[in-house]
Design an enzyme around this catalytic site. Structure first.
Site, short mmCIF file in Angstrom:
data_model
loop_
_atom_site.label_atom_id
_atom_site.label_comp_id
_atom_site.label_asym_id
_atom_site.label_seq_id
_atom_site.Cartn_x
_atom_site.Cartn_y
_atom_site.Cartn_z
N TYR A 81 0.76 -1.08 -0.02
CA TYR A 81 -0.10 -0.04 0.11
C TYR A 81 0.88 1.10 0.06
O TYR A 81 2.03 1.21 0.52
CB TYR A 81 -1.01 -0.06 1.27
CG TYR A 81 -0.41 0.32 2.58
CD1 TYR A 81 -0.26 1.49 3.07
CD2 TYR A 81 0.29 -0.77 3.37
CE1 TYR A 81 0.48 1.80 4.27
CE2 TYR A 81 0.85 -0.40 4.54
CZ TYR A 81 1.03 0.82 4.91
OH TYR A 81 1.46 1.20 6.28
N CYS A 82 0.23 2.33 -0.46
CA CYS A 82 0.96 3.75 -0.50
C CYS A 82 -0.08 4.63 -0.12
O CYS A 82 -0.98 4.16 0.72
CB CYS A 82 1.50 4.10 -1.80
SG CYS A 82 0.46 4.04 -3.06
N GLY A 83 0.00 5.62 -0.49
CA GLY A 83 -1.02 6.90 -0.07
C GLY A 83 -2.44 6.61 -0.73
O GLY A 83 -3.39 6.94 0.12
N GLY A 85 -2.85 4.06 -3.79
CA GLY A 85 -2.83 2.90 -4.29
C GLY A 85 -2.31 3.02 -5.75
O GLY A 85 -2.27 1.98 -6.87
N TRP A 110 -3.37 4.09 2.23
CA TRP A 110 -3.40 4.95 3.71
C TRP A 110 -4.44 6.00 3.70
O TRP A 110 -5.07 5.68 4.86
CB TRP A 110 -1.82 5.72 3.87
CG TRP A 110 -1.90 6.50 4.98
CD1 TRP A 110 -1.97 7.87 4.97
CD2 TRP A 110 -1.86 5.87 6.52
NE1 TRP A 110 -1.46 8.06 6.42
CE2 TRP A 110 -1.62 7.02 7.13
CE3 TRP A 110 -1.73 4.74 6.98
CZ2 TRP A 110 -1.38 6.96 8.49
CZ3 TRP A 110 -1.66 4.59 8.36
CH2 TRP A 110 -1.65 5.73 9.33
#
Length: 123
Positions: A81-83, A85, A110
């Site tokens: 995961y990141c901020g 997707g 996130w």
């Protein structure tokens, strides 16, 4: 933040090959005790402000270099995961190219986790 057109083309190309999951599904699987490795691919400064409980940090800039030492079994379920997707989809695409068979990118990232009011962690 509006993303650049060519960046979005790159992300959409990666997403055509990557399995995506979402925040509610990841939370459900965590609660069920499913064995998976959560990997936060955001920048270190983003990680320091908070992350998903139980996640490990391997930023997008180094994940390809470090993944084999942290997750040596290419059949392990890895959820990135990141901020939101986008970066996680790019990283997932590369891990698949490296032979990882069970890689997923968490759409919503996130931001979606926070919006759902789910628990967070800080190291």
């Amino acid at each position: 933040m509006a993303h650049a057109t060519n960046f979005l083309k790159l992300v959409n190309d990666a997403k055509s090959r990557v399995k995506e999951t979402n925040v509610p599904d990841v939370k459900r699987r965590m609660d069920a005790g499913e064995k998976l490795v959560l990997v936060d691919v955001r920048e270190e400064s983003e990680w320091a402000r908070g992350h998903l409980p139980g996640a490990v940090h391997m930023g997008k800039g180094v994940i390809e270099r470090d993944i084999e030492q942290r997750v040596p079994d290419a059949n392990t379920t890895v959820v990135l995961y990141c901020g939101g997707g986008f970066r996680s989809a790019l990283a997932a695409d590369n891990l698949q190219k490296m032979g990882y068979n069970n890689v997923e990118s968490m759409d919503g990232g996130w931001k979606g986790w926070l919006e759902a009011g789910l628990p967070t962690a800080r190291d």
